[in-house]
Design a protein around this motif. Structure first.
Motif, mmCIF file in Angstrom:
data_model
loop_
_atom_site.group_PDB
_atom_site.id
_atom_site.type_symbol
_atom_site.label_atom_id
_atom_site.label_comp_id
_atom_site.label_asym_id
_atom_site.label_seq_id
_atom_site.Cartn_x
_atom_site.Cartn_y
_atom_site.Cartn_z
ATOM 1 N N PRO A 150 0.818 -1.216 0.000
ATOM 2 C CA PRO A 150 0.000 0.000 0.000
ATOM 3 C C PRO A 150 0.850 1.262 0.000
ATOM 4 O O PRO A 150 1.963 1.277 0.521
ATOM 5 N N LEU A 151 0.318 2.294 -0.586
ATOM 6 C CA LEU A 151 1.003 3.584 -0.683
ATOM 7 C C LEU A 151 0.820 4.386 0.596
ATOM 8 O O LEU A 151 -0.278 4.492 1.133
ATOM 9 N N SER A 152 1.915 4.958 1.085
ATOM 10 C CA SER A 152 1.864 5.921 2.186
ATOM 11 C C SER A 152 1.832 7.310 1.559
ATOM 12 O O SER A 152 2.840 7.773 1.012
ATOM 13 N N PHE A 153 0.678 7.960 1.611
ATOM 14 C CA PHE A 153 0.438 9.215 0.883
ATOM 15 C C PHE A 153 0.316 10.369 1.874
ATOM 16 O O PHE A 153 -0.474 10.315 2.815
ATOM 17 N N HIS A 154 1.101 11.422 1.646
ATOM 18 C CA HIS A 154 1.106 12.570 2.543
ATOM 19 C C HIS A 154 0.822 13.847 1.750
ATOM 20 O O HIS A 154 1.663 14.282 0.961
ATOM 21 N N SER A 155 -0.350 14.417 1.942
ATOM 22 C CA SER A 155 -0.683 15.673 1.271
ATOM 23 C C SER A 155 -0.367 16.832 2.209
ATOM 24 O O SER A 155 -0.650 16.774 3.407
ATOM 25 N N VAL A 156 0.231 17.872 1.649
ATOM 26 C CA VAL A 156 0.650 19.036 2.429
ATOM 27 C C VAL A 156 0.113 20.290 1.765
ATOM 28 O O VAL A 156 0.358 20.530 0.580
ATOM 29 N N SER A 157 -0.618 21.079 2.524
ATOM 30 C CA SER A 157 -1.154 22.342 2.023
ATOM 31 C C SER A 157 -0.284 23.481 2.517
ATOM 32 O O SER A 157 -0.170 23.712 3.718
ATOM 33 N N PHE A 158 0.351 24.170 1.578
ATOM 34 C CA PHE A 158 1.163 25.332 1.932
ATOM 35 C C PHE A 158 0.293 26.572 1.757
ATOM 36 O O PHE A 158 0.456 27.356 0.843
ATOM 37 N N GLY A 159 -0.690 26.709 2.637
ATOM 38 C CA GLY A 159 -1.637 27.814 2.536
ATOM 39 C C GLY A 159 -2.771 27.623 3.528
ATOM 40 O O GLY A 159 -2.667 26.862 4.489
ATOM 41 N N GLN A 160 -3.876 28.317 3.279
ATOM 42 C CA GLN A 160 -5.017 28.267 4.182
ATOM 43 C C GLN A 160 -5.778 26.955 4.051
ATOM 44 O O GLN A 160 -5.973 26.436 2.960
ATOM 45 N N ASP A 161 -6.225 26.436 5.190
ATOM 46 C CA ASP A 161 -6.953 25.175 5.212
ATOM 47 C C ASP A 161 -8.268 25.274 4.444
ATOM 48 O O ASP A 161 -8.743 24.292 3.882
ATOM 49 N N ALA A 162 -8.866 26.466 4.390
ATOM 50 C CA ALA A 162 -10.148 26.631 3.717
ATOM 51 C C ALA A 162 -10.072 26.295 2.236
ATOM 52 O O ALA A 162 -11.084 25.958 1.617
ATOM 53 N N SER A 163 -8.886 26.383 1.646
ATOM 54 C CA SER A 163 -8.735 26.100 0.219
ATOM 55 C C SER A 163 -8.046 24.763 -0.020
ATOM 56 O O SER A 163 -7.469 24.547 -1.082
ATOM 57 N N SER A 164 -8.129 23.858 0.964
ATOM 58 C CA SER A 164 -7.380 22.607 0.869
ATOM 59 C C SER A 164 -8.268 21.374 0.967
ATOM 60 O O SER A 164 -7.805 20.305 1.352
ATOM 61 N N SER A 165 -9.530 21.515 0.610
ATOM 62 C CA SER A 165 -10.451 20.387 0.757
ATOM 63 C C SER A 165 -10.021 19.191 -0.083
ATOM 64 O O SER A 165 -10.143 18.036 0.346
ATOM 65 N N SER A 166 -9.508 19.422 -1.287
ATOM 66 C CA SER A 166 -9.092 18.311 -2.147
ATOM 67 C C SER A 166 -7.881 17.585 -1.574
ATOM 68 O O SER A 166 -7.806 16.356 -1.601
ATOM 69 N N LEU A 167 -6.929 18.333 -1.038
ATOM 70 C CA LEU A 167 -5.754 17.712 -0.436
ATOM 71 C C LEU A 167 -6.158 16.871 0.772
ATOM 72 O O LEU A 167 -5.643 15.768 0.986
ATOM 73 N N ARG A 168 -7.080 17.386 1.562
ATOM 74 C CA ARG A 168 -7.561 16.640 2.723
ATOM 75 C C ARG A 168 -8.274 15.362 2.280
ATOM 76 O O ARG A 168 -8.078 14.282 2.854
ATOM 77 N N ARG A 169 -9.106 15.474 1.240
ATOM 78 C CA ARG A 169 -9.848 14.320 0.739
ATOM 79 C C ARG A 169 -8.899 13.256 0.171
ATOM 80 O O ARG A 169 -9.108 12.057 0.381
ATOM 81 N N MET A 170 -7.868 13.674 -0.515
ATOM 82 C CA MET A 170 -6.896 12.735 -1.069
ATOM 83 C C MET A 170 -6.245 11.912 0.030
ATOM 84 O O MET A 170 -6.071 10.695 -0.098
ATOM 85 N N ALA A 171 -5.887 12.558 1.128
ATOM 86 C CA ALA A 171 -5.266 11.842 2.241
ATOM 87 C C ALA A 171 -6.247 10.870 2.882
ATOM 88 O O ALA A 171 -5.869 9.765 3.292
ATOM 89 N N GLN A 172 -7.514 11.267 2.977
ATOM 90 C CA GLN A 172 -8.535 10.390 3.552
ATOM 91 C C GLN A 172 -8.692 9.119 2.714
ATOM 92 O O GLN A 172 -8.773 8.010 3.255
ATOM 93 N N ILE A 173 -8.744 9.281 1.403
ATOM 94 C CA ILE A 173 -8.890 8.129 0.514
ATOM 95 C C ILE A 173 -7.666 7.228 0.606
ATOM 96 O O ILE A 173 -7.775 5.998 0.676
#
Length: 228
Positions: A150-173
């Motif tokens: 399995p892949l260990s996937f780490h998404s990092v948002s270099f900015g405000q959390d309000a504009s990071s819904s896709s990055l958060r969703r990618m990590a959840q999946i």
């Protein structure tokens, strides 16, 4: 090593004279820089005082940490941190954000460099927002499982959390697929590093995030590549 590439985890506010009233004037602003490559004494040296430069500096510290954590025999054939940084400095940010293309390219690299001896790890960083279909990240993660780990996937948002819904969703999946993957009997307990999402609002937090990921990979033998 070129001194302009050196990474130093300094105070969150850089105390250089250009940020003082005496030199910078009444409009002088405190700097949030933590990396020496942004403040070179030799004016003829290029600076990287932008968001891409911040990312490259954090990456450099990550590469240094990984090099220190892996034995020299394993490093045979690897590029050094200096060589990786020199290669990365050839690229420029063009302002576009395309998560789907980045995932497709990352999957190509993962597939072509697959190793049965290492756990695949992906660090996906962005300072922008883009919509990405769930199927795109499912495809990458399930592809790793089909190849054996399995892949260990780490998404990092270099900015405000309000504009990071896709990055958060990618990590959840990614974490969902990782948790549901068949257990590899050859891997010791705790060898898989759980997928994660991190918000980095400034250079300090970004550097800490990359160093934290590097530290988490000390036990498993990670197979690393990054995209931003």
């Amino acid at each position: 090593m070129n001194p302009s590439y050196a990474f130093f985890s300094a105070n969150s506010n850089y105390q250089g004279p250009e940020h003082t009233v005496e030199v910078g004037g009444a409009n002088a602003q405190p700097s949030r820089c933590t990396l020496s490559m942004f403040h070179l004494d030799n004016a003829s040296q290029p600076t990287a005082n932008d968001r891409l430069g911040v990312v490259l500096s954090a990456l450099y510290s990550f590469w240094i940490a990984r090099q220190a954590a892996v034995d020299r025999n394993t490093q045979a054939g690897w590029s050094s941190p200096d060589e990786l940084l020199t290669s990365a400095l050839q690229f420029e940010a063009d302002g576009g954000t395309d998560f789907t293309s980045a995932l497709e390219r990352a999957q190509e690299i993962m597939t072509s460099h697959w190793s049965t001896e290492r756990t695949p790890v992906m660090i996906f960083l962005s300072d922008g927002e883009d919509h990405v279909r769930d199927e795109a990240i499912y495809d990458v993660c399930r592809g790793a499982v089909r190849q054996g780990r399995p892949l260990s996937f780490h998404s990092v948002s270099f900015g405000q959390d309000a504009s990071s819904s896709s990055l958060r969703r990618m990590a959840q999946i990614a974490l969902e697929v990782q948790n549901n993957a068949p257990h590899d009997p050859l891997l010791p307990a705790g060898a898989n590093v759980p997928s994660s999402y991190t918000e980095a609002l400034d250079t300090v937090r970004l550097a800490e995030t990359f160093l934290g990921i590097a530290e988490s990979l000390r036990k498993p033998r990670g197979f690393l590549f990054s995209s931003h």
